[in-house]
Design a protein around this motif. Structure first.
Motif, PDB file in Angstrom:
ATOM      1  N   LEU A  49       0.820  -1.210   0.000  1.00  0.00           N
ATOM      2  CA  LEU A  49       0.000   0.000   0.000  1.00  0.00           C
ATOM      3  C   LEU A  49       0.854   1.260   0.000  1.00  0.00           C
ATOM      4  O   LEU A  49       0.543   2.245  -0.664  1.00  0.00           O
ATOM      5  CB  LEU A  49      -0.898  -0.029   1.238  1.00  0.00           C
ATOM      6  N   LEU A  50       1.945   1.222   0.746  1.00  0.00           N
ATOM      7  CA  LEU A  50       2.783   2.421   0.894  1.00  0.00           C
ATOM      8  C   LEU A  50       4.005   2.376  -0.011  1.00  0.00           C
ATOM      9  O   LEU A  50       4.928   3.156   0.150  1.00  0.00           O
ATOM     10  CB  LEU A  50       3.220   2.579   2.355  1.00  0.00           C
ATOM     11  N   GLN A  51       4.012   1.448  -0.951  1.00  0.00           N
ATOM     12  CA  GLN A  51       5.119   1.307  -1.895  1.00  0.00           C
ATOM     13  C   GLN A  51       6.457   1.111  -1.204  1.00  0.00           C
ATOM     14  O   GLN A  51       7.466   1.701  -1.562  1.00  0.00           O
ATOM     15  CB  GLN A  51       5.190   2.522  -2.817  1.00  0.00           C
ATOM     16  N   LEU A  52       6.438   0.300  -0.162  1.00  0.00           N
ATOM     17  CA  LEU A  52       7.679  -0.001   0.549  1.00  0.00           C
ATOM     18  C   LEU A  52       8.175  -1.405   0.234  1.00  0.00           C
ATOM     19  O   LEU A  52       9.239  -1.807   0.704  1.00  0.00           O
ATOM     20  CB  LEU A  52       7.464   0.132   2.065  1.00  0.00           C
ATOM     21  N   SER A  53       7.421  -2.150  -0.561  1.00  0.00           N
ATOM     22  CA  SER A  53       7.764  -3.556  -0.807  1.00  0.00           C
ATOM     23  C   SER A  53       9.202  -3.781  -1.260  1.00  0.00           C
ATOM     24  O   SER A  53       9.861  -4.686  -0.753  1.00  0.00           O
ATOM     25  CB  SER A  53       6.802  -4.163  -1.827  1.00  0.00           C
ATOM     26  N   PRO A  54       9.717  -2.988  -2.209  1.00  0.00           N
ATOM     27  CA  PRO A  54      11.092  -3.280  -2.666  1.00  0.00           C
ATOM     28  C   PRO A  54      12.141  -3.004  -1.592  1.00  0.00           C
ATOM     29  O   PRO A  54      13.283  -3.417  -1.724  1.00  0.00           O
ATOM     30  CB  PRO A  54      11.299  -2.330  -3.852  1.00  0.00           C
ATOM     31  N   LEU A  55      11.752  -2.291  -0.548  1.00  0.00           N
ATOM     32  CA  LEU A  55      12.733  -1.855   0.451  1.00  0.00           C
ATOM     33  C   LEU A  55      12.678  -2.685   1.726  1.00  0.00           C
ATOM     34  O   LEU A  55      13.402  -2.407   2.676  1.00  0.00           O
ATOM     35  CB  LEU A  55      12.475  -0.386   0.819  1.00  0.00           C
ATOM     36  N   LEU A  56      11.834  -3.726   1.743  1.00  0.00           N
ATOM     37  CA  LEU A  56      11.569  -4.425   3.000  1.00  0.00           C
ATOM     38  C   LEU A  56      12.823  -4.901   3.725  1.00  0.00           C
ATOM     39  O   LEU A  56      12.876  -4.894   4.942  1.00  0.00           O
ATOM     40  CB  LEU A  56      10.648  -5.616   2.744  1.00  0.00           C
ATOM     41  N   ASP A  57      13.836  -5.325   2.981  1.00  0.00           N
ATOM     42  CA  ASP A  57      15.014  -5.887   3.637  1.00  0.00           C
ATOM     43  C   ASP A  57      16.143  -4.890   3.825  1.00  0.00           C
ATOM     44  O   ASP A  57      17.212  -5.241   4.307  1.00  0.00           O
ATOM     45  CB  ASP A  57      15.500  -7.120   2.871  1.00  0.00           C
ATOM     46  N   ARG A  73      18.136  -1.848   5.574  1.00  0.00           N
ATOM     47  CA  ARG A  73      18.231  -1.274   6.923  1.00  0.00           C
ATOM     48  C   ARG A  73      17.627   0.112   6.901  1.00  0.00           C
ATOM     49  O   ARG A  73      17.838   0.873   5.954  1.00  0.00           O
ATOM     50  CB  ARG A  73      19.691  -1.167   7.340  1.00  0.00           C
ATOM     51  N   ALA A  74      16.889   0.435   7.945  1.00  0.00           N
ATOM     52  CA  ALA A  74      16.176   1.716   7.952  1.00  0.00           C
ATOM     53  C   ALA A  74      17.138   2.897   8.047  1.00  0.00           C
ATOM     54  O   ALA A  74      16.777   4.016   7.706  1.00  0.00           O
ATOM     55  CB  ALA A  74      15.192   1.750   9.114  1.00  0.00           C
ATOM     56  N   ALA A  75      18.382   2.630   8.480  1.00  0.00           N
ATOM     57  CA  ALA A  75      19.300   3.740   8.750  1.00  0.00           C
ATOM     58  C   ALA A  75      19.580   4.596   7.524  1.00  0.00           C
ATOM     59  O   ALA A  75      19.706   5.802   7.625  1.00  0.00           O
ATOM     60  CB  ALA A  75      20.609   3.200   9.322  1.00  0.00           C
ATOM     61  N   GLY A  76      19.666   3.969   6.337  1.00  0.00           N
ATOM     62  CA  GLY A  76      20.116   4.745   5.190  1.00  0.00           C
ATOM     63  C   GLY A  76      19.010   5.315   4.312  1.00  0.00           C
ATOM     64  O   GLY A  76      19.295   5.800   3.237  1.00  0.00           O
ATOM     65  N   LEU A  77      17.773   5.248   4.767  1.00  0.00           N
ATOM     66  CA  LEU A  77      16.667   5.640   3.892  1.00  0.00           C
ATOM     67  C   LEU A  77      16.445   7.153   3.867  1.00  0.00           C
ATOM     68  O   LEU A  77      16.792   7.860   4.796  1.00  0.00           O
ATOM     69  CB  LEU A  77      15.381   4.937   4.337  1.00  0.00           C
ATOM     70  N   SER A  78      15.837   7.624   2.785  1.00  0.00           N
ATOM     71  CA  SER A  78      15.595   9.066   2.653  1.00  0.00           C
ATOM     72  C   SER A  78      14.431   9.475   3.549  1.00  0.00           C
ATOM     73  O   SER A  78      13.644   8.656   4.011  1.00  0.00           O
ATOM     74  CB  SER A  78      15.263   9.403   1.206  1.00  0.00           C
ATOM     75  N   VAL A  79      14.352  10.775   3.767  1.00  0.00           N
ATOM     76  CA  VAL A  79      13.330  11.326   4.654  1.00  0.00           C
ATOM     77  C   VAL A  79      11.925  10.945   4.172  1.00  0.00           C
ATOM     78  O   VAL A  79      11.062  10.557   4.958  1.00  0.00           O
ATOM     79  CB  VAL A  79      13.473  12.852   4.737  1.00  0.00           C
ATOM     80  N   ASN A  80      11.724  11.032   2.863  1.00  0.00           N
ATOM     81  CA  ASN A  80      10.391  10.736   2.328  1.00  0.00           C
ATOM     82  C   ASN A  80       9.987   9.285   2.608  1.00  0.00           C
ATOM     83  O   ASN A  80       8.831   8.999   2.908  1.00  0.00           O
ATOM     84  CB  ASN A  80      10.367  10.975   0.814  1.00  0.00           C
ATOM     85  N   ILE A  81      10.971   8.392   2.514  1.00  0.00           N
ATOM     86  CA  ILE A  81      10.660   6.980   2.757  1.00  0.00           C
ATOM     87  C   ILE A  81      10.469   6.726   4.246  1.00  0.00           C
ATOM     88  O   ILE A  81       9.563   6.004   4.658  1.00  0.00           O
ATOM     89  CB  ILE A  81      11.760   6.086   2.148  1.00  0.00           C
ATOM     90  N   LEU A  82      11.315   7.360   5.068  1.00  0.00           N
ATOM     91  CA  LEU A  82      11.154   7.221   6.523  1.00  0.00           C
ATOM     92  C   LEU A  82       9.752   7.642   6.933  1.00  0.00           C
ATOM     93  O   LEU A  82       9.116   7.039   7.796  1.00  0.00           O
ATOM     94  CB  LEU A  82      12.181   8.086   7.262  1.00  0.00           C
ATOM     95  N   GLN A  83       9.274   8.688   6.288  1.00  0.00           N
ATOM     96  CA  GLN A  83       7.963   9.211   6.604  1.00  0.00           C
ATOM     97  C   GLN A  83       6.874   8.183   6.302  1.00  0.00           C
ATOM     98  O   GLN A  83       5.987   7.941   7.121  1.00  0.00           O
ATOM     99  CB  GLN A  83       7.770  10.486   5.783  1.00  0.00           C
ATOM    100  N   ARG A  84       6.981   7.552   5.141  1.00  0.00           N
ATOM    101  CA  ARG A  84       5.991   6.518   4.791  1.00  0.00           C
ATOM    102  C   ARG A  84       6.113   5.325   5.728  1.00  0.00           C
ATOM    103  O   ARG A  84       5.119   4.733   6.133  1.00  0.00           O
ATOM    104  CB  ARG A  84       6.194   6.062   3.348  1.00  0.00           C
ATOM    105  N   LEU A  85       7.362   4.998   6.079  1.00  0.00           N
ATOM    106  CA  LEU A  85       7.601   3.875   6.981  1.00  0.00           C
ATOM    107  C   LEU A  85       6.961   4.148   8.343  1.00  0.00           C
ATOM    108  O   LEU A  85       6.350   3.260   8.943  1.00  0.00           O
ATOM    109  CB  LEU A  85       9.112   3.635   7.121  1.00  0.00           C
ATOM    110  N   ALA A  86       7.104   5.381   8.808  1.00  0.00           N
ATOM    111  CA  ALA A  86       6.526   5.744  10.107  1.00  0.00           C
ATOM    112  C   ALA A  86       5.009   5.566  10.074  1.00  0.00           C
ATOM    113  O   ALA A  86       4.405   5.056  11.028  1.00  0.00           O
ATOM    114  CB  ALA A  86       6.895   7.177  10.469  1.00  0.00           C
ATOM    115  N   ILE A  87       4.398   5.976   8.984  1.00  0.00           N
ATOM    116  CA  ILE A  87       2.944   5.823   8.862  1.00  0.00           C
ATOM    117  C   ILE A  87       2.584   4.346   8.802  1.00  0.00           C
ATOM    118  O   ILE A  87       1.662   3.884   9.478  1.00  0.00           O
ATOM    119  CB  ILE A  87       2.431   6.567   7.605  1.00  0.00           C
ATOM    120  N   GLY A  88       3.374   3.592   8.016  1.00  0.00           N
ATOM    121  CA  GLY A  88       3.104   2.167   7.895  1.00  0.00           C
ATOM    122  C   GLY A  88       3.226   1.446   9.222  1.00  0.00           C
ATOM    123  O   GLY A  88       2.403   0.606   9.560  1.00  0.00           O
ATOM    124  N   ARG A  89       4.244   1.798   9.994  1.00  0.00           N
ATOM    125  CA  ARG A  89       4.471   1.113  11.264  1.00  0.00           C
ATOM    126  C   ARG A  89       3.304   1.331  12.222  1.00  0.00           C
ATOM    127  O   ARG A  89       2.948   0.456  13.001  1.00  0.00           O
ATOM    128  CB  ARG A  89       5.775   1.603  11.901  1.00  0.00           C
TER     129      ARG A  89
END
Lengths: 353, 286
Positions: free
Chosen positions: A120-128, A130-146
């Motif tokens: 839903l949040l287009q995070l599928s390709p990034l599942l594996d 590490r969260a440390a190196g992700l861009s702000v925009n992706i972190l934001q979607r990840l936060a919502i997803g979590r």
């Protein structure tokens, strides 16, 4: 899926009152934005709803159940933090799965739900990753997803878009609204950005200095501000407020606006000092208009022109569309304000009349 | 352009000077460790930078294989002091890091312990000697003199303030929202601490532990006062490497010094990645 009731809610920090006596009911599935400048008490309110902060007085009820003293883990709320609070030592997948693991959900179920939310949040390709190196925009979607993956009945968001870039913010505004419609959660959204509040919220609660000033739909708040703070805060630029005095008395009252002229023919019982309010967008250029002010500056912003006007101590801004021949700096701009656009405020209490 | 060139020259000259000051003694020690007795006993013009006839005699000597040229026999070999140093410094570090991390977390998150930070520092306000005499008396009373655990205990106590202050700074810098996020999702405080906070603090824990370990490892005074025979540590043992016949056994000392330098260096390399990575948390700084 939960109705939130705040009753006489307040919080003090020592001598400082962060929130004083707030009453608000948020309907099941409603999207309410708490809007106000920093320090207005909106985050304090949100933290109390989440259970991170205990109220000094008053009550918070979820579906009529008093939540005071209930630890945050037991409240069933999802919280998206302004700085995202991602667990950087974990992968995207582990971040998403964290809440489900904490609740003891089975492994297969976790995998299914994480997969769904990632899709839903287009995070599928990034599942594996590490969260440390992700861009702000992706972190934001990840936060919502979590937060969304545990399917909380209440979703709380604390300025989730204030760190992402402008283009992405516009995308997320519509996406967030779409997600909320899909999940049907009750959403409380804290922001200082009126654009976010106006575009997403079902109702806006405008706050300042720990007080709830007005609650209403975006249009209500825009069209009928309850006081001068709301009038100035909502809208870009905000509402013009010219100090004036009602004269003429019986039958044909006239508002004397000093150097700017006068406006008349209003249904009006008030006499004495008032504030004459009108939206910059609702001004009609009118060569025979009753109001006249000097143009001190003219800004062209895309298709719009913003005129900065002055007359004596009065200052006002007017927004014209690009088609209208705009007066130059130094010229006099004559205009009228349609009666339906005029908002009057008491000069002393600053409340709407 | 010229100015920046002369500035560069000055800069590198300064860097080289400081490097020389700090590295030459180390290089000298390494060189000395491999010199046969004739070379390290030499003086004046006979001294050479590098050993002419490199040998491991110095190492053999401190581990008890008496070299042919050195007539003195050692009363004790270096094995036991190395063990003593390892045990005392490691467990001392464990104590300091365990107690220090817990105290720092409590204070940073919940504000428990009001004056604790300053109270912890007051141990360091006195000259070490002033503190050590009473400690000696207490340790004698408790039967902790000349035991590795007695030494580890006092090391833990003495370095606790460092562990505490370092960890407190790191905890203060870690955004609380990360823990709040885990709490909202339904985790207990303990689980959050163990599964979120500590893993995220790994670089902080590693660098603090290394710092504390080096403090403990290099202590001389405390070990001198609290150990007598069985559990003397490397620095104390090193001081005893002399004899009336030969004077200071510089070669043996250098060999022991080289051995003593190994654990901190290994630890440093092992956690290097953590040290340089610094602390990046999953949150944006405001």
């Amino acid at each position: 899926m939960t109705r939130i009731t705040l009753e006489n809610l307040g919080r003090d920090f020592g001598e400082f009152t962060a929130l004083a006596n707030m009453d608000l009911t948020i309907a099941d599935g409603e999207f309410v934005a708490l809007l106000g400048p920093s320090g207005c008490g909106k985050s304090t309110t949100m933290n109390m709803i989440a259970g991170m902060l205990e109220p000094s007085h008053g009550e918070i009820r979820f579906d009529g159940r008093n939540m005071n003293g209930v630890p945050m883990a037991k409240r069933g709320v999802g919280f998206v933090f302004q700085n995202y609070a991602i667990f950087t030592h974990m992968s995207v997948r582990d971040n998403l799965a964290y809440g489900l693991k904490a609740q003891g959900v089975g492994r297969a179920e976790i995998a299914r739900r994480v997969g769904e939310i990632a899709e839903l949040l287009q995070l599928s390709p990034l599942l594996d990753r590490r969260a440390a190196g992700l861009s702000v925009n992706i972190l934001q979607r990840l936060a919502i997803g979590r937060s969304a993956v545990v399917e909380p009945s209440i979703f709380l968001m604390d300025e989730p878009l204030s760190n992402v870039d402008a283009a992405f913010r516009a995308v997320m505004r519509s996406e967030l609204k779409g997600l909320q419609r899909q999940f049907k959660q009750t959403m409380v959204y804290v922001t200082h950005d009126q654009l976010e509040a106006m575009t997403m919220a079902d109702r806006i609660a405008v706050m300042d200095h720990g007080k709830l000033l007005q609650v209403g739909t975006p249009l209500e708040v825009y069209n009928h501000p309850a006081d001068t703070f709301v009038a100035r805060f909502i809208g870009a630029p905000g509402m013009n407020l010219l100090p004036g005095r009602v004269t003429g008395g019986d039958g044909a009252p006239v508002i004397d606006l000093g150097a700017a002229g006068h406006s008349g023919a209003l249904r009006l019982e008030q006499t004495g000092d008032i504030l004459f309010g009108f939206r910059p967008e609702e001004v009609v250029p009118d060569a025979n208009g009753p109001l006249a002010m000097q143009v001190t500056a003219a800004e062209r912003i895309g298709p719009r022109i913003i005129l900065h006007l002055a007359a004596g101590d009065h200052r006002a801004k007017v927004v014209l569309d690009g088609e209208t021949p705009a007066p130059q700096q130094g010229e006099t701009f004559r205009f009228s304000v349609p009666e339906r656009s005029v908002r009057l405020f008491d000069a002393q209490t600053e409340r709407a009349l | 352009m010229n100015r920046s060139l002369s500035f560069d020259i000055f800069r590198y000259a300064a860097i080289l000077t400081f490097l020389a000051i700090s590295l030459i003694p180390t290089v000298w020690m390494i060189s000395m460790a491999f010199k046969p007795i004739a070379e390290w006993q030499a003086s004046g013009a006979d001294l050479t930078w590098w050993p002419n006839n490199p040998t491991l005699d110095n190492f053999r000597f401190i581990f008890g294989e008496s070299g042919s040229e050195l007539i003195v026999a050692l009363e004790r070999t270096a094995g036991r002091p190395i063990l003593a140093s390892l045990l005392a410094a490691s467990f001392g570090t464990l104590i300091a890091m365990g107690a220090g991390t817990a105290a720092a977390y409590g204070l940073s998150r919940f504000g428990y312990g009001g004056n604790l930070p300053l109270a912890l520092i007051q141990l360091r306000l006195f000259p070490p000697m002033a503190v050590m005499i009473p400690v000696m008396i207490m340790w004698a009373f408790l039967g902790l003199i000349d035991t590795w655990y007695g030494l580890a205990l006092i090391y833990g106590i003495v370095t606790l303030p460092f562990a505490f202050w370092l960890m407190k700074t790191f905890f203060d810098d870690m955004p609380r929202e990360i823990e709040d996020a885990a709490l909202v999702e339904g985790c207990s405080r303990w689980r959050v601490f163990l599964r979120i906070t500590l893993p995220m603090m790994r670089p902080a824990l590693a660098s603090s532990a290394l710092f504390v370990f080096i403090l403990n490892w290099s202590d001389y005074l405390i070990a001198l006062l609290l150990t007598t025979r069985d559990w003397v540590t490397i620095p104390v043992y090193m001081a005893s490497l002399s004899s009336s016949m030969t004077g200071q056994l510089y070669g043996a000392k250098a060999a022991l010094g080289l051995i003593a330098a190994v654990p901190p260096v290994i630890m440093g390399i092992a956690i290097q990645k953590q040290l340089v990575r610094g602390l990046t948390f999953g949150a944006l700084k405001e």
